[in-house]
Design a protein around this motif. Structure first.
Motif, PDB file in Angstrom:
ATOM      1  N   GLN A  78      -0.738 -13.495   0.811  1.00  0.00           N
ATOM      2  CA  GLN A  78      -1.206 -12.126   0.575  1.00  0.00           C
ATOM      3  C   GLN A  78      -0.748 -11.623  -0.790  1.00  0.00           C
ATOM      4  N   ASP A  79      -1.433 -10.600  -1.297  1.00  0.00           N
ATOM      5  CA  ASP A  79      -0.969  -9.942  -2.517  1.00  0.00           C
ATOM      6  C   ASP A  79       0.407  -9.353  -2.245  1.00  0.00           C
ATOM      7  N   SER A  80       1.178  -9.179  -3.318  1.00  0.00           N
ATOM      8  CA  SER A  80       2.563  -8.754  -3.132  1.00  0.00           C
ATOM      9  C   SER A  80       2.661  -7.402  -2.425  1.00  0.00           C
ATOM     10  N   ARG A  81       1.739  -6.461  -2.761  1.00  0.00           N
ATOM     11  CA  ARG A  81       1.813  -5.149  -2.114  1.00  0.00           C
ATOM     12  C   ARG A  81       1.603  -5.269  -0.614  1.00  0.00           C
ATOM     13  N   SER A  82       0.644  -6.135  -0.217  1.00  0.00           N
ATOM     14  CA  SER A  82       0.351  -6.298   1.211  1.00  0.00           C
ATOM     15  C   SER A  82       1.508  -6.989   1.909  1.00  0.00           C
ATOM     16  N   ALA A  83       2.013  -8.052   1.292  1.00  0.00           N
ATOM     17  CA  ALA A  83       3.095  -8.815   1.906  1.00  0.00           C
ATOM     18  C   ALA A  83       4.319  -7.922   2.116  1.00  0.00           C
ATOM     19  N   ASP A  84       4.653  -7.103   1.116  1.00  0.00           N
ATOM     20  CA  ASP A  84       5.809  -6.211   1.241  1.00  0.00           C
ATOM     21  C   ASP A  84       5.628  -5.236   2.396  1.00  0.00           C
ATOM     22  N   ALA A  85       4.416  -4.716   2.522  1.00  0.00           N
ATOM     23  CA  ALA A  85       4.171  -3.727   3.574  1.00  0.00           C
ATOM     24  C   ALA A  85       4.180  -4.372   4.956  1.00  0.00           C
ATOM     25  N   HIS A  86       3.705  -5.615   5.044  1.00  0.00           N
ATOM     26  CA  HIS A  86       3.618  -6.270   6.351  1.00  0.00           C
ATOM     27  C   HIS A  86       4.950  -6.844   6.810  1.00  0.00           C
ATOM     28  N   ASP A  87       5.798  -7.204   5.839  1.00  0.00           N
ATOM     29  CA  ASP A  87       6.986  -7.998   6.150  1.00  0.00           C
ATOM     30  C   ASP A  87       7.814  -7.505   7.342  1.00  0.00           C
ATOM     31  N   PRO A  88       8.255  -6.225   7.376  1.00  0.00           N
ATOM     32  CA  PRO A  88       9.087  -5.811   8.515  1.00  0.00           C
ATOM     33  C   PRO A  88       8.361  -5.953   9.857  1.00  0.00           C
ATOM     34  N   HIS A  89       7.074  -5.682   9.846  1.00  0.00           N
ATOM     35  CA  HIS A  89       6.305  -5.711  11.099  1.00  0.00           C
ATOM     36  C   HIS A  89       5.995  -7.135  11.532  1.00  0.00           C
ATOM     37  N   TYR A  90       5.885  -8.001  10.545  1.00  0.00           N
ATOM     38  CA  TYR A  90       5.723  -9.425  10.838  1.00  0.00           C
ATOM     39  C   TYR A  90       6.913  -9.911  11.648  1.00  0.00           C
ATOM     40  N   TRP A  91       8.131  -9.526  11.208  1.00  0.00           N
ATOM     41  CA  TRP A  91       9.327 -10.008  11.895  1.00  0.00           C
ATOM     42  C   TRP A  91       9.487  -9.360  13.263  1.00  0.00           C
ATOM     43  N   GLU A  92       9.048  -8.110  13.383  1.00  0.00           N
ATOM     44  CA  GLU A  92       9.042  -7.489  14.718  1.00  0.00           C
ATOM     45  C   GLU A  92       8.228  -8.337  15.690  1.00  0.00           C
ATOM     46  N   ALA A  93       7.069  -8.767  15.222  1.00  0.00           N
ATOM     47  CA  ALA A  93       6.174  -9.531  16.091  1.00  0.00           C
ATOM     48  C   ALA A  93       6.762 -10.904  16.399  1.00  0.00           C
ATOM     49  N   VAL A  94       7.285 -11.569  15.368  1.00  0.00           N
ATOM     50  CA  VAL A  94       7.824 -12.912  15.568  1.00  0.00           C
ATOM     51  C   VAL A  94       9.046 -12.879  16.491  1.00  0.00           C
ATOM     52  N   GLN A 119     -19.034 -12.136 -10.767  1.00  0.00           N
ATOM     53  CA  GLN A 119     -18.161 -11.296  -9.961  1.00  0.00           C
ATOM     54  C   GLN A 119     -16.752 -11.823 -10.147  1.00  0.00           C
ATOM     55  N   LYS A 120     -15.909 -11.010 -10.759  1.00  0.00           N
ATOM     56  CA  LYS A 120     -14.536 -11.475 -10.978  1.00  0.00           C
ATOM     57  C   LYS A 120     -13.586 -10.693 -10.099  1.00  0.00           C
ATOM     58  N   LYS A 121     -12.554 -11.373  -9.661  1.00  0.00           N
ATOM     59  CA  LYS A 121     -11.568 -10.713  -8.821  1.00  0.00           C
ATOM     60  C   LYS A 121     -10.715  -9.763  -9.635  1.00  0.00           C
ATOM     61  N   GLN A 122     -10.399  -8.618  -9.044  1.00  0.00           N
ATOM     62  CA  GLN A 122      -9.502  -7.695  -9.725  1.00  0.00           C
ATOM     63  C   GLN A 122      -8.088  -8.278  -9.704  1.00  0.00           C
ATOM     64  N   GLN A 123      -7.412  -8.124 -10.838  1.00  0.00           N
ATOM     65  CA  GLN A 123      -6.093  -8.747 -10.999  1.00  0.00           C
ATOM     66  C   GLN A 123      -4.986  -7.987 -10.282  1.00  0.00           C
ATOM     67  N   VAL A 124      -4.005  -8.727  -9.844  1.00  0.00           N
ATOM     68  CA  VAL A 124      -2.783  -8.116  -9.305  1.00  0.00           C
ATOM     69  C   VAL A 124      -1.643  -8.532 -10.224  1.00  0.00           C
ATOM     70  N   VAL A 125      -1.023  -7.568 -10.880  1.00  0.00           N
ATOM     71  CA  VAL A 125       0.050  -7.869 -11.822  1.00  0.00           C
ATOM     72  C   VAL A 125       1.302  -7.122 -11.397  1.00  0.00           C
ATOM     73  N   GLN A 126       2.291  -7.853 -10.952  1.00  0.00           N
ATOM     74  CA  GLN A 126       3.507  -7.204 -10.493  1.00  0.00           C
ATOM     75  C   GLN A 126       4.246  -6.594 -11.676  1.00  0.00           C
ATOM     76  N   GLY A 127       4.681  -5.343 -11.512  1.00  0.00           N
ATOM     77  CA  GLY A 127       5.373  -4.658 -12.596  1.00  0.00           C
ATOM     78  C   GLY A 127       4.431  -3.895 -13.505  1.00  0.00           C
ATOM     79  N   GLY A 128       3.140  -4.105 -13.363  1.00  0.00           N
ATOM     80  CA  GLY A 128       2.157  -3.336 -14.114  1.00  0.00           C
ATOM     81  C   GLY A 128       1.844  -3.911 -15.485  1.00  0.00           C
TER      82      GLY A 128
END
Lengths: 194, 142
Positions: free
Chosen positions: A144-160, B43-52
């Motif tokens: 997952q994208d980092s934002r999604s993974a961070d948000a899911h992480d605590p709930h993932y462990w609840e489920a596991v 169609q290109k995927k939108q980028q995800v860049v940690q830290g901006g």
């Protein structure tokens, strides 16, 4: 027992079984027929509003070609819950007859109330219908994208770990299949999630 | 008779001149026929860049370092505010929309985002991994 009585008992049994199969099968077939997308959108209330919105989302078309139709999210899979939902649907038939939401304007005016009903139900069942397809234990957070993974992480462990969930899918994922109602404040809702 | 001959000559001259004028022009459309449907862009995927993304100058609206294809910004809702609002940014670990976003045109400081800043993607854009269409030597101010 005489031969005649025996035959009578046997006959009743056979007829009973056959009737049972026909009635039960017929009942289930009829119920399954009301569990199809084409049935749902045979009402213009659904076809013109929420269905058009669904068509724009990832649950309709996506790279893997799996589609979630109306009943996948709105009708429980387990028999008892399904029957309960189908009985509740009589209220929907009643309002269909009354024409409560028979224009886009009327629908829009009621959208917040209707959406709140669905959200409340999903919250109460711990997003049961979402979880027919999406399960934490089958999620790979690394993909997952980092934002999604961070948000899911605590709930993932609840489920596991088998702990009771502090949040459920619908808490964060509102408006993913239909547009959000006027009067809904994403910021206020996000703080309520706790 | 004479009149119609002059008109005919004029028309022919126009055709000759206009087509020669167009001959050297290359259209963005390429050689595609006018009535053919346009080619679909990649169609290109939108980028995800940690830290901006790094900003190119001081008061640049920062580019969006995450996907926004599932966000809704319309008359009814603005889902960016789920994370970037004054109420939620801490919990969602997102930067709060800058203070400038809370000032109306008369300089009054508001409690919620000013309507001038409601349509976020008017100024903030998501990015895709794409080659520049035209070569350039732009370097941001440091």
């Amino acid at each position: 027992m005489t031969k005649v009585v025996k035959r009578g008992v046997f006959g009743t049994l056979v007829i009973g079984i056959i009737l049972g199969i026909i009635l039960w099968g017929g009942f289930n077939t009829a119920m399954e027929w009301t569990n199809t997308e084409s049935f749902c959108i045979s009402c213009h209330e659904m076809e013109e509003n929420v269905y058009q919105e669904l068509k724009e989302t990832i649950h309709f078309t996506n790279r893997t070609g799996v589609r979630a139709t109306c009943p996948d999210c709105h009708v429980p899979k387990e028999w008892v819950h399904k029957i309960v939902r189908k009985i509740q649907a009589s209220n929907e038939l009643y309002h269909k007859v009354l024409g409560t939401i028979d224009t886009p304007e009327k629908f829009e005016a009621k959208r917040l109330e209707l959406a709140n009903n669905v959200w409340r139900a999903m919250k109460k069942t711990d997003s049961r219908e979402c979880r027919n397809c999406h399960k934490f234990v089958s999620m790979d957070l690394d993909k997952q994208d980092s934002r999604s993974a961070d948000a899911h992480d605590p709930h993932y462990w609840e489920a596991v770990d088998g702990n009771s969930p502090t949040k459920t899918c619908i808490d964060c994922h509102k408006g993913i299949a239909h547009s959000l109602p006027a009067g809904y404040d994403p910021a206020a809702d996000a703080t309520n999630e706790g | 008779m004479k009149k119609s001959i002059t008109i005919l000559l004029m028309v022919m001259a126009t055709i000759v001149f206009s087509s020669s004028a167009f001959a050297g022009v290359e259209f963005l459309r390429g050689n595609q026929e006018l009535m053919d449907p346009a080619k679909e862009p990649d169609q290109k995927k939108q980028q995800v860049v940690q830290g901006g993304f790094e900003r190119s100058y001081k008061i640049q609206p920062p580019m969006i370092p995450h996907k926004i294809d599932k966000e809704e910004i319309n008359m009814k809702v603005n889902t960016c505010m789920k994370c970037h609002s004054e109420k939620t940014y801490e919990e969602k670990k997102a930067p709060k929309a800058g203070d400038s976003h809370y000032v109306d045109r008369d300089g009054k400081v508001l409690e919620t985002v000013s309507s001038r800043r409601y349509f976020c993607n008017q100024c903030h854009a998501p990015q895709v991994e794409a080659n520049p269409l035209v070569e350039n030597t732009f370097i941001g101010a440091k």
